[in-house]
Scaffold this motif. Structure first.
Motif, PDB file in Angstrom:
ATOM      1  N   GLY A 134       0.814  -1.208   0.000  1.00 39.15           N
ATOM      2  CA  GLY A 134       0.000   0.000   0.000  1.00 39.15           C
ATOM      3  C   GLY A 134       0.850   1.262   0.000  1.00 39.15           C
ATOM      4  N   VAL A 135       1.874   1.298   0.854  1.00 37.85           N
ATOM      5  CA  VAL A 135       2.766   2.460   0.909  1.00 37.85           C
ATOM      6  C   VAL A 135       3.513   2.619  -0.417  1.00 37.85           C
ATOM      7  CG1 VAL A 135       4.833   3.405   2.017  1.00 37.85           C
ATOM      8  CG2 VAL A 135       3.036   2.360   3.412  1.00 37.85           C
ATOM      9  N   TRP A 141       2.608   6.693  -7.211  1.00 33.85           N
ATOM     10  CA  TRP A 141       1.796   7.772  -7.772  1.00 33.85           C
ATOM     11  C   TRP A 141       2.265   9.144  -7.310  1.00 33.85           C
ATOM     12  CZ3 TRP A 141      -0.961   7.005 -11.925  1.00 33.85           C
ATOM     13  CH2 TRP A 141      -1.292   5.678 -12.235  1.00 33.85           C
ATOM     14  N   ALA A 142       2.975   9.208  -6.191  1.00 32.80           N
ATOM     15  CA  ALA A 142       3.615  10.476  -5.796  1.00 32.80           C
ATOM     16  C   ALA A 142       4.726  10.825  -6.778  1.00 32.80           C
ATOM     17  CB  ALA A 142       4.168  10.363  -4.374  1.00 32.80           C
ATOM     18  N   PHE A 143       5.537   9.823  -7.137  1.00 35.05           N
ATOM     19  CA  PHE A 143       6.571  10.033  -8.151  1.00 35.05           C
ATOM     20  C   PHE A 143       5.934  10.365  -9.496  1.00 35.05           C
ATOM     21  CE2 PHE A 143       9.815   8.657  -5.304  1.00 35.05           C
ATOM     22  CZ  PHE A 143      11.022   9.006  -5.886  1.00 35.05           C
ATOM     23  N   GLY A 332       5.276  19.043 -21.292  1.00 33.33           N
ATOM     24  CA  GLY A 332       6.062  18.279 -22.255  1.00 33.33           C
ATOM     25  C   GLY A 332       6.343  16.853 -21.832  1.00 33.33           C
ATOM     26  N   VAL A 333       5.597  16.355 -20.846  1.00 36.61           N
ATOM     27  CA  VAL A 333       5.773  14.979 -20.361  1.00 36.61           C
ATOM     28  C   VAL A 333       4.795  14.064 -21.093  1.00 36.61           C
ATOM     29  CG1 VAL A 333       5.586  13.461 -18.345  1.00 36.61           C
ATOM     30  CG2 VAL A 333       6.519  15.777 -18.096  1.00 36.61           C
ATOM     31  N   PRO A 334       5.264  12.891 -21.591  1.00 33.43           N
ATOM     32  CA  PRO A 334       4.359  11.942 -22.257  1.00 33.43           C
ATOM     33  C   PRO A 334       3.406  11.312 -21.239  1.00 33.43           C
ATOM     34  CG  PRO A 334       6.537  10.981 -22.046  1.00 33.43           C
ATOM     35  CD  PRO A 334       6.656  12.408 -21.597  1.00 33.43           C
ATOM     36  N   ILE A 335       2.335  12.007 -20.957  1.00 28.32           N
ATOM     37  CA  ILE A 335       1.501  11.686 -19.797  1.00 28.32           C
ATOM     38  C   ILE A 335       0.761  10.367 -19.935  1.00 28.32           C
ATOM     39  CG2 ILE A 335      -0.484  13.013 -20.661  1.00 28.32           C
ATOM     40  CD1 ILE A 335       0.748  12.701 -16.990  1.00 28.32           C
ATOM     41  N   ALA A 336       0.261  10.042 -21.148  1.00 27.42           N
ATOM     42  CA  ALA A 336      -0.460   8.774 -21.319  1.00 27.42           C
ATOM     43  C   ALA A 336       0.485   7.586 -21.096  1.00 27.42           C
ATOM     44  CB  ALA A 336      -1.083   8.706 -22.715  1.00 27.42           C
ATOM     45  N   ALA A 337       1.691   7.683 -21.634  1.00 27.75           N
ATOM     46  CA  ALA A 337       2.676   6.621 -21.442  1.00 27.75           C
ATOM     47  C   ALA A 337       3.086   6.523 -19.980  1.00 27.75           C
ATOM     48  CB  ALA A 337       3.902   6.876 -22.322  1.00 27.75           C
ATOM     49  N   LEU A 338       3.169   7.666 -19.312  1.00 27.04           N
ATOM     50  CA  LEU A 338       3.530   7.675 -17.895  1.00 27.04           C
ATOM     51  C   LEU A 338       2.437   7.023 -17.050  1.00 27.04           C
ATOM     52  CD1 LEU A 338       5.567   8.593 -15.750  1.00 27.04           C
ATOM     53  CD2 LEU A 338       4.353  10.781 -15.646  1.00 27.04           C
ATOM     54  N   VAL A 339       1.167   7.274 -17.379  1.00 31.08           N
ATOM     55  CA  VAL A 339       0.052   6.648 -16.658  1.00 31.08           C
ATOM     56  C   VAL A 339       0.105   5.131 -16.817  1.00 31.08           C
ATOM     57  CG1 VAL A 339      -2.460   6.346 -16.624  1.00 31.08           C
ATOM     58  CG2 VAL A 339      -1.482   8.639 -16.745  1.00 31.08           C
ATOM     59  N   MET A 340       0.347   4.647 -18.045  1.00 31.85           N
ATOM     60  CA  MET A 340       0.449   3.202 -18.268  1.00 31.85           C
ATOM     61  C   MET A 340       1.599   2.602 -17.465  1.00 31.85           C
ATOM     62  SD  MET A 340      -0.462   2.174 -22.202  1.00 31.85           S
ATOM     63  CE  MET A 340       0.115   0.521 -21.817  1.00 31.85           C
ATOM     64  N   THR A 341       2.713   3.327 -17.405  1.00 30.43           N
ATOM     65  CA  THR A 341       3.882   2.840 -16.678  1.00 30.43           C
ATOM     66  C   THR A 341       3.587   2.728 -15.181  1.00 30.43           C
ATOM     67  OG1 THR A 341       5.398   3.812 -18.309  1.00 30.43           O
ATOM     68  CG2 THR A 341       6.290   3.346 -16.120  1.00 30.43           C
ATOM     69  N   THR A 343       0.727   2.509 -13.775  1.00 33.77           N
ATOM     70  CA  THR A 343      -0.332   1.510 -13.561  1.00 33.77           C
ATOM     71  C   THR A 343       0.232   0.104 -13.518  1.00 33.77           C
ATOM     72  OG1 THR A 343      -1.978   2.924 -14.640  1.00 33.77           O
ATOM     73  CG2 THR A 343      -2.485   0.569 -14.474  1.00 33.77           C
ATOM     74  N   LEU A 344       1.119  -0.236 -14.472  1.00 33.45           N
ATOM     75  CA  LEU A 344       1.691  -1.587 -14.482  1.00 33.45           C
ATOM     76  C   LEU A 344       2.542  -1.827 -13.242  1.00 33.45           C
ATOM     77  CD1 LEU A 344       2.028  -4.306 -15.834  1.00 33.45           C
ATOM     78  CD2 LEU A 344       3.935  -3.375 -17.169  1.00 33.45           C
ATOM     79  N   VAL A 345       3.321  -0.838 -12.820  1.00 36.60           N
ATOM     80  CA  VAL A 345       4.108  -0.989 -11.595  1.00 36.60           C
ATOM     81  C   VAL A 345       3.179  -1.276 -10.406  1.00 36.60           C
ATOM     82  CG1 VAL A 345       5.626   0.182  -9.955  1.00 36.60           C
ATOM     83  CG2 VAL A 345       5.996   0.481 -12.409  1.00 36.60           C
ATOM     84  N   SER A 346       2.061  -0.569 -10.336  1.00 36.74           N
ATOM     85  CA  SER A 346       1.103  -0.777  -9.240  1.00 36.74           C
ATOM     86  C   SER A 346       0.502  -2.173  -9.275  1.00 36.74           C
ATOM     87  CB  SER A 346      -0.013   0.271  -9.304  1.00 36.74           C
ATOM     88  OG  SER A 346       0.508   1.582  -9.216  1.00 36.74           O
ATOM     89  N   VAL A 347       0.155  -2.649 -10.479  1.00 30.39           N
ATOM     90  CA  VAL A 347      -0.431  -3.981 -10.625  1.00 30.39           C
ATOM     91  C   VAL A 347       0.554  -5.056 -10.183  1.00 30.39           C
ATOM     92  CG1 VAL A 347      -1.232  -5.693 -12.306  1.00 30.39           C
ATOM     93  CG2 VAL A 347      -2.058  -3.339 -12.442  1.00 30.39           C
ATOM     94  N   VAL A 348       1.812  -4.937 -10.599  1.00 31.59           N
ATOM     95  CA  VAL A 348       2.807  -5.947 -10.226  1.00 31.59           C
ATOM     96  C   VAL A 348       3.070  -5.905  -8.722  1.00 31.59           C
ATOM     97  CG1 VAL A 348       5.148  -6.810 -10.625  1.00 31.59           C
ATOM     98  CG2 VAL A 348       3.846  -5.863 -12.533  1.00 31.59           C
ATOM     99  N   LEU A 349       3.005  -4.719  -8.122  1.00 31.79           N
ATOM    100  CA  LEU A 349       3.146  -4.631  -6.666  1.00 31.79           C
ATOM    101  C   LEU A 349       2.057  -5.435  -5.966  1.00 31.79           C
ATOM    102  CD1 LEU A 349       4.113  -0.876  -6.149  1.00 31.79           C
ATOM    103  CD2 LEU A 349       5.380  -2.842  -5.270  1.00 31.79           C
ATOM    104  N   VAL A 350       0.824  -5.363  -6.461  1.00 32.42           N
ATOM    105  CA  VAL A 350      -0.268  -6.150  -5.883  1.00 32.42           C
ATOM    106  C   VAL A 350       0.008  -7.646  -6.043  1.00 32.42           C
ATOM    107  CG1 VAL A 350      -2.727  -6.716  -6.066  1.00 32.42           C
ATOM    108  CG2 VAL A 350      -1.981  -4.330  -6.203  1.00 32.42           C
ATOM    109  N   VAL A 351       0.540  -8.035  -7.204  1.00 29.53           N
ATOM    110  CA  VAL A 351       0.846  -9.444  -7.461  1.00 29.53           C
ATOM    111  C   VAL A 351       1.878  -9.974  -6.468  1.00 29.53           C
ATOM    112  CG1 VAL A 351       1.854 -11.058  -9.140  1.00 29.53           C
ATOM    113  CG2 VAL A 351       0.224  -9.316  -9.897  1.00 29.53           C
ATOM    114  N   THR A 352       2.810  -9.115  -6.024  1.00 29.31           N
ATOM    115  CA  THR A 352       3.837  -9.580  -5.083  1.00 29.31           C
ATOM    116  C   THR A 352       3.251 -10.049  -3.755  1.00 29.31           C
ATOM    117  OG1 THR A 352       4.232  -7.345  -4.185  1.00 29.31           O
ATOM    118  CG2 THR A 352       5.572  -8.047  -6.068  1.00 29.31           C
TER     119      THR A 352
END
Length: 479
Positions: A134-135, A141-143, A332-341, A343-352
Motif C-alpha cells: 500500500g505504501v 503515484w507520488a513520483f 512536455g511529459v508523455p503523460i499517457a505513457a507515464l500513466v500506463m507505466t 499503472t503496471l508498476v502498481s499492478v505488479v506490486l499487488v501481485v507480489t
C-alpha cells in the motif's frame, strides 16, 4: 567562444566516459547479490557464472555499439532493431517487452526499499506485506505526480545517486577483503553435496537471470558515443567500464562467501549486503548500506520511469503504438505513457502479495521480459553481418562483428533456456494481452491487423499465456 570550441568543451575524455558507463550499469541489483547467489551455488559456480555473464553481456554491449554505428537512422530505441530485422509485430513485442521489463524492474525497487525499511519497521516485512504494498503504491503515484510536473533527473541528482551507490559498495568490498575468513570461504567452494559437472551446470544456470538483472542497461553504453573526444575511446570506455562493473559485482558476490556460511547467506533478508556487512562490523554496517541503497534506488526509479514512458512514447510517434500514447501534457511529459507505466508498476506490486519471495520474483520476471528484445537485437546484428549489409566500405570489420554477434545470439538463447519454462510462460501472460495495443495501432492506420506470419506468432503467444495461467491456477507455477 566559437561553435567549434563549444562542441570541443562538451566532448569527454576516456576516463569520464568510462565513469558514465559504470554509473549507468550499477543499480539496485548489486545489493541483493549475496543471497541470490548463495541460494543457487557456491564459490566455484559463482565464479563460472560471472565469467559466462561477463563474456555474454560484453558481446551484447558490442552488438548495440555496432548497430548504433551501422544503423544510425534506427534511433527509436532497442525495439527498432527487432522491427528492422524481423518485422513490425516482433518489433512491437520488443518495444512492449522492454517497457514491461522496465516496469517490473521498477517494482523490484519498491520491494527492496520496503524490505530495507522493514528492518526498523516490522510491518513492512520484506517488502511484500499489505502495508508495504500500500505504501509503495502511494509512492509510485507520488513520483508519477512529480514527473508529470516536468521533474527531470538533473546532473546534480545524478552525481548524488552515483556517489550514494558506489561508496557503500566499495566500502563493503574493502572491508570484506580485509576480514575474509579463509576457512569459511573454502567451505563454501562447492554449492551443495554433489560435486558433479551436471550439478555445477544447474547451479550456474540458476544464477543467469540474476546476472541479467544487474546488467540491465548494458545497451546504454553505446549511447555515449556522441560525447567521445576520440572515436576510439568509445570501445575502450565500454570495455573498461564493463570490466570495472563486472569486477565489482563478482567481488561483492565472492567475498560474501568469506563472511558467512552459504546456508546463512541464503537465509538473509534482502537487501542481503546489509546482513553480510552487519555480520562483520555490527549494526552500523547494515544502516550504512541501507541508507546508500535507498538514495540510489530512488534515483534509479526516477530514471527508469522516465525511460519506460519514453519507450512507449517514441514507439507511438513511429506508429508502432496507438496514437493516445503520443499525448503530452503542458509540461512536455508523455503523460499517457507515464500513466500506463505507473499503472503496471502498481499492478505488479499487488501481485507480489501472492509471491513467496517478492524480490526474487520481480527480479526474474524483469530479466525474462528483457530477453526477447536482447535476442532480437543480437539476431539483427548477426543478420547484417551474414548478408554483408552496411559492410561495403568496411569489409575488414565484418568477420569480427559476425563473431561477436554469434556469441551474443548463443548467449541470449542460453538465457532463455536458463530462465526456465515457468518464467517464459509468465512473460507471455504479460506479452499476449499487450497485443491489444498493436491491434489498435494497426486499425488507426487502416491496415490489416495481422499478416499470416504475424497471426501465427500471436496464436503462439496466446497459447503460451494460457499455459501460464493454467500453471498458476493448478499450482504447477509458483511465484
Amino acid at each position: 567562444m566559437t561553435v567549434t570550441q563549444a562542441k570541443k568543451s562538451q566532448q569527454l575524455p576516456l576516463m569520464t566516459l568510462t565513469a558514465m558507463v559504470v554509473g549507468s550499469m550499477v543499480g539496485a541489483g548489486v545489493f541483493s547479490l549475496p543471497r541470490n547467489f548463495a541460494q543457487a551455488t557456491g564459490v566455484l559456480g559463482a565464479a563460472i557464472a560471472w565469467a559466462v555473464a561477463g563474456v555474454g553481456m560484453l558481446m551484447l554491449a558490442f552488438v548495440f555499439q555496432t548497430l548504433a554505428v551501422r544503423k544510425p537512422e534506427l534511433d527509436a530505441g532497442v525495439y527498432a532493431y527487432a522491427k528492422a530485422g524481423f518485422g513490425e509485430f516482433p518489433g512491437f513485442f520488443s518495444a512492449f517487452g522492454y517497457w514491461a521489463s522496465a516496469c517490473v524492474g521498477n517494482t523490484s525497487y519498491w520491494v527492496l526499499i520496503k524490505s530495507t525499511l522493514g528492518t526498523v519497521i516490522p510491518g513492512l516485512g520484506e517488502g511484500d506485506t499489505l502495508i508495504a504494498v500500500g505504501v509503495s503504491i502511494v509512492c509510485v503515484w507520488a513520483f508519477h505526480y512529480l514527473i508529470s510536473r516536468g521533474v527531470k533527473e538533473a546532473a546534480a541528482i545524478n552525481r548524488i545517486v552515483t556517489i550514494a551507490k558506489l561508496l557503500p559498495i566499495l566500502t563493503f568490498v574493502v572491508i570484506l577483503a580485509v576480514t575474509l575468513r579463509s576457512g569459511v570461504f573454502s567451505a563454501n567452494v562447492w554449492g551443495g553435496s554433489d560435486p558433479s559437472g551436471g550439478a555445477l551446470f544447474e547451479q550456474v544456470r540458476s544464477t543467469m537471470l540474476v546476472t541479467v538483472f544487474v546488467f540491465l542497461g548494458v545497451e546504454g553504453a553505446s549511447v555515449y558515443s556522441r560525447y567521445a573526444r576520440k572515436r576510439t575511446d568509445v570501445g575502450r570506455a565500454t570495455v573498461l567500464g564493463f570490466l570495472s562493473v563486472l569486477a565489482l559485482f563478482a567481488s561483492v558476490t565472492l567475498l560474501s562467501y568469506g563472511a558467512l556460511p552459504q546456508e546463512d547467506l541464503a537465509g538473509l533478508r534482502q537487501p542481503s549486503m546489509m546482513g553480510v556487512l552487519e555480520s562483520v562490523v555490527g549494526a552500523w554496517g547494515s544502516a550504512f548500506i541501507g541508507i546508500g541503497l535507498i538514495i540510489s534506488v530512488l534515483g534509479a526509479y526516477l530514471a527508469w520511469t522516465l525511460m519506460a514512458a519514453e519507450v512507449l512514447f517514441v514507439a507511438a510517434k513511429d506508429d508502432d503504438m496507438p496514437r493516445f500514447l503520443k499525448r503530452e501534457n503542458r509540461h512536455g511529459v508523455p503523460i499517457a505513457a507515464l500513466v500506463m507505466t505507473s499503472t503496471l508498476v502498481s499492478v505488479v506490486l499487488v501481485v507480489t502479495l501472492f509471491s513467496d519471495d517478492a524480490f526474487t520474483f520481480t527480479l526474474k520476471l524483469c530479466s525474462s521480459l528483457s530477453l526477447i528484445p536482447y535476442a532480437l537485437a543480437a539476431g539483427y546484428a548477426l543478420r547484417l553481418g551474414v548478408r554483408g549489409e552496411t559492410y561495403d566500405d568496411d569489409p575488414g570489420g565484418r568477420r569480427k562483428e559476425v563473431a561477436v554477434a554469434d556469441v551474443a545470439v548463443v548467449y541470449t538463447l542460453f538465457l532463455i533456456f536458463a530462465a526456465g519454462i515457468e518464467f517464459l510462460l509468465l512473460s507471455f501472460i504479460i506479452y499476449a494481452p499487450g497485443t491489444v495495443l498493436f491491434v489498435m495501432a494497426r486499425r488507426e492506420r487502416g491496415r490489416r491487423v495481422f499478416s499470416t506470419g504475424e497471426l501465427a506468432l500471436f496464436v503462439l503467444a496466446v497459447v503460451l499465456a494460457v499455459l501460464g495461467v493454467v500453471g498458476l491456477v493448478t499450482g504447477l507455477i509458483v511465484i
